[in-house]
Design a protein around this motif. Sequence first.
Motif, PDB file in Angstrom:
ATOM      1  N   ALA A 102       0.837  -1.209   0.000  1.00 29.44           N
ATOM      2  CA  ALA A 102       0.000   0.000   0.000  1.00 29.44           C
ATOM      3  C   ALA A 102       0.868   1.254   0.000  1.00 29.44           C
ATOM      4  N   ALA A 103       1.973   1.220   0.726  1.00 33.02           N
ATOM      5  CA  ALA A 103       2.867   2.376   0.756  1.00 33.02           C
ATOM      6  C   ALA A 103       3.474   2.631  -0.622  1.00 33.02           C
ATOM      7  N   ILE A 104       3.769   1.574  -1.342  1.00 34.91           N
ATOM      8  CA  ILE A 104       4.338   1.716  -2.685  1.00 34.91           C
ATOM      9  C   ILE A 104       3.262   2.151  -3.673  1.00 34.91           C
ATOM     10  N   GLY A 105       2.122   1.498  -3.648  1.00 31.74           N
ATOM     11  CA  GLY A 105       1.096   1.744  -4.652  1.00 31.74           C
ATOM     12  C   GLY A 105       0.295   3.013  -4.470  1.00 31.74           C
ATOM     13  N   LEU A 106       0.235   3.527  -3.244  1.00 34.91           N
ATOM     14  CA  LEU A 106      -0.624   4.681  -2.972  1.00 34.91           C
ATOM     15  C   LEU A 106       0.162   5.956  -2.720  1.00 34.91           C
ATOM     16  N   GLN A 107       1.348   6.081  -3.282  1.00 31.58           N
ATOM     17  CA  GLN A 107       2.151   7.274  -3.031  1.00 31.58           C
ATOM     18  C   GLN A 107       1.577   8.519  -3.672  1.00 31.58           C
ATOM     19  N   GLY A 108       0.946   8.400  -4.818  1.00 36.94           N
ATOM     20  CA  GLY A 108       0.393   9.567  -5.487  1.00 36.94           C
ATOM     21  C   GLY A 108      -1.006   9.930  -5.014  1.00 36.94           C
ATOM     22  N   VAL A 109      -1.608   9.068  -4.217  1.00 32.13           N
ATOM     23  CA  VAL A 109      -2.975   9.273  -3.755  1.00 32.13           C
ATOM     24  C   VAL A 109      -2.949  10.119  -2.483  1.00 32.13           C
ATOM     25  N   PRO A 110      -3.848  11.096  -2.367  1.00 32.67           N
ATOM     26  CA  PRO A 110      -3.880  11.873  -1.126  1.00 32.67           C
ATOM     27  C   PRO A 110      -4.228  10.980   0.071  1.00 32.67           C
ATOM     28  N   ASP A 111      -3.772  11.383   1.236  1.00 36.34           N
ATOM     29  CA  ASP A 111      -3.992  10.583   2.445  1.00 36.34           C
ATOM     30  C   ASP A 111      -5.447  10.666   2.892  1.00 36.34           C
ATOM     31  N   LEU A 112      -6.242   9.761   2.383  1.00 30.82           N
ATOM     32  CA  LEU A 112      -7.634   9.668   2.806  1.00 30.82           C
ATOM     33  C   LEU A 112      -7.688   8.958   4.156  1.00 30.82           C
ATOM     34  N   PRO A 113      -8.604   9.323   5.014  1.00 30.08           N
ATOM     35  CA  PRO A 113      -8.669   8.687   6.337  1.00 30.08           C
ATOM     36  C   PRO A 113      -8.844   7.169   6.277  1.00 30.08           C
ATOM     37  N   VAL A 114      -9.593   6.695   5.292  1.00 27.83           N
ATOM     38  CA  VAL A 114      -9.805   5.249   5.170  1.00 27.83           C
ATOM     39  C   VAL A 114      -8.495   4.543   4.833  1.00 27.83           C
ATOM     40  N   LEU A 115      -7.723   5.120   3.919  1.00 29.66           N
ATOM     41  CA  LEU A 115      -6.457   4.500   3.532  1.00 29.66           C
ATOM     42  C   LEU A 115      -5.458   4.514   4.680  1.00 29.66           C
ATOM     43  N   VAL A 116      -5.434   5.597   5.417  1.00 25.58           N
ATOM     44  CA  VAL A 116      -4.546   5.669   6.581  1.00 25.58           C
ATOM     45  C   VAL A 116      -4.952   4.620   7.610  1.00 25.58           C
ATOM     46  N   MET A 117      -6.260   4.455   7.828  1.00 22.78           N
ATOM     47  CA  MET A 117      -6.744   3.476   8.782  1.00 22.78           C
ATOM     48  C   MET A 117      -6.392   2.049   8.346  1.00 22.78           C
ATOM     49  N   VAL A 118      -6.523   1.759   7.066  1.00 22.95           N
ATOM     50  CA  VAL A 118      -6.204   0.421   6.565  1.00 22.95           C
ATOM     51  C   VAL A 118      -4.715   0.132   6.724  1.00 22.95           C
ATOM     52  N   ARG A 119      -3.873   1.100   6.372  1.00 19.05           N
ATOM     53  CA  ARG A 119      -2.425   0.883   6.501  1.00 19.05           C
ATOM     54  C   ARG A 119      -2.024   0.690   7.959  1.00 19.05           C
ATOM     55  N   ARG A 120      -2.585   1.491   8.845  1.00 17.22           N
ATOM     56  CA  ARG A 120      -2.251   1.354  10.269  1.00 17.22           C
ATOM     57  C   ARG A 120      -2.809   0.067  10.852  1.00 17.22           C
ATOM     58  N   SER A 121      -3.951  -0.377  10.381  1.00 13.56           N
ATOM     59  CA  SER A 121      -4.490  -1.635  10.883  1.00 13.56           C
ATOM     60  C   SER A 121      -3.637  -2.817  10.417  1.00 13.56           C
ATOM     61  N   CYS A 122      -3.046  -2.718   9.218  1.00 12.07           N
ATOM     62  CA  CYS A 122      -2.130  -3.778   8.771  1.00 12.07           C
ATOM     63  C   CYS A 122      -0.925  -3.868   9.695  1.00 12.07           C
ATOM     64  N   ILE A 123      -0.388  -2.731  10.092  1.00 13.90           N
ATOM     65  CA  ILE A 123       0.748  -2.729  11.022  1.00 13.90           C
ATOM     66  C   ILE A 123       0.316  -3.295  12.373  1.00 13.90           C
ATOM     67  N   GLY A 124      -0.848  -2.871  12.858  1.00 17.16           N
ATOM     68  CA  GLY A 124      -1.334  -3.345  14.153  1.00 17.16           C
ATOM     69  C   GLY A 124      -1.596  -4.838  14.162  1.00 17.16           C
ATOM     70  N   LEU A 125      -2.221  -5.344  13.108  1.00 18.69           N
ATOM     71  CA  LEU A 125      -2.479  -6.783  13.037  1.00 18.69           C
ATOM     72  C   LEU A 125      -1.186  -7.570  12.928  1.00 18.69           C
ATOM     73  N   SER A 126      -0.238  -7.053  12.183  1.00 14.92           N
ATOM     74  CA  SER A 126       1.057  -7.714  12.073  1.00 14.92           C
ATOM     75  C   SER A 126       1.726  -7.811  13.441  1.00 14.92           C
ATOM     76  N   ALA A 127       1.733  -6.709  14.174  1.00 16.70           N
ATOM     77  CA  ALA A 127       2.340  -6.716  15.511  1.00 16.70           C
ATOM     78  C   ALA A 127       1.574  -7.632  16.452  1.00 16.70           C
ATOM     79  N   LEU A 128       0.250  -7.658  16.336  1.00 22.08           N
ATOM     80  CA  LEU A 128      -0.564  -8.512  17.199  1.00 22.08           C
ATOM     81  C   LEU A 128      -0.207  -9.973  17.003  1.00 22.08           C
ATOM     82  N   PHE A 129      -0.093 -10.404  15.753  1.00 26.98           N
ATOM     83  CA  PHE A 129       0.252 -11.797  15.488  1.00 26.98           C
ATOM     84  C   PHE A 129       1.682 -12.120  15.920  1.00 26.98           C
ATOM     85  N   MET A 130       2.616 -11.209  15.675  1.00 24.35           N
ATOM     86  CA  MET A 130       4.006 -11.485  16.026  1.00 24.35           C
ATOM     87  C   MET A 130       4.211 -11.504  17.541  1.00 24.35           C
TER      88      MET A 130
END
Length: 84
Positions: free
Chosen positions: A50-78
């Motif tokens: 998402a960080a690579i593919g969405l660089q030209g897209v403005p930071d929409l709240p939904v996209l920010v939430m999805v990216r942060r939830s991916c980090i949170g879920l990754s940390a939760l599992f690890m």
Amino acid sequence: MEWTNAVLVLALMSICMVLALFAYLNYRTKKPYFNLWIVAWIFYAAHLAAAIGLQGVPDLPVLVMVRRSCIGLSALFMFGEASA
């Protein structure tokens, strides 16, 4: 900006190699914690993609939430597997 893309692509390629290694180890050893680690790395790879593919897209709240939830879920599992 170009070096940022190069670093993100390199990190994503490295994570794909880690995923392949954990999938192989899971296949050979049948340890249940490898499943959790694979899922955790998949969520982190989704964050990097998402960080690579969405660089030209403005930071929409939904996209920010999805990216942060991916980090949170990754940390939760690890960290969840490390404490078990």
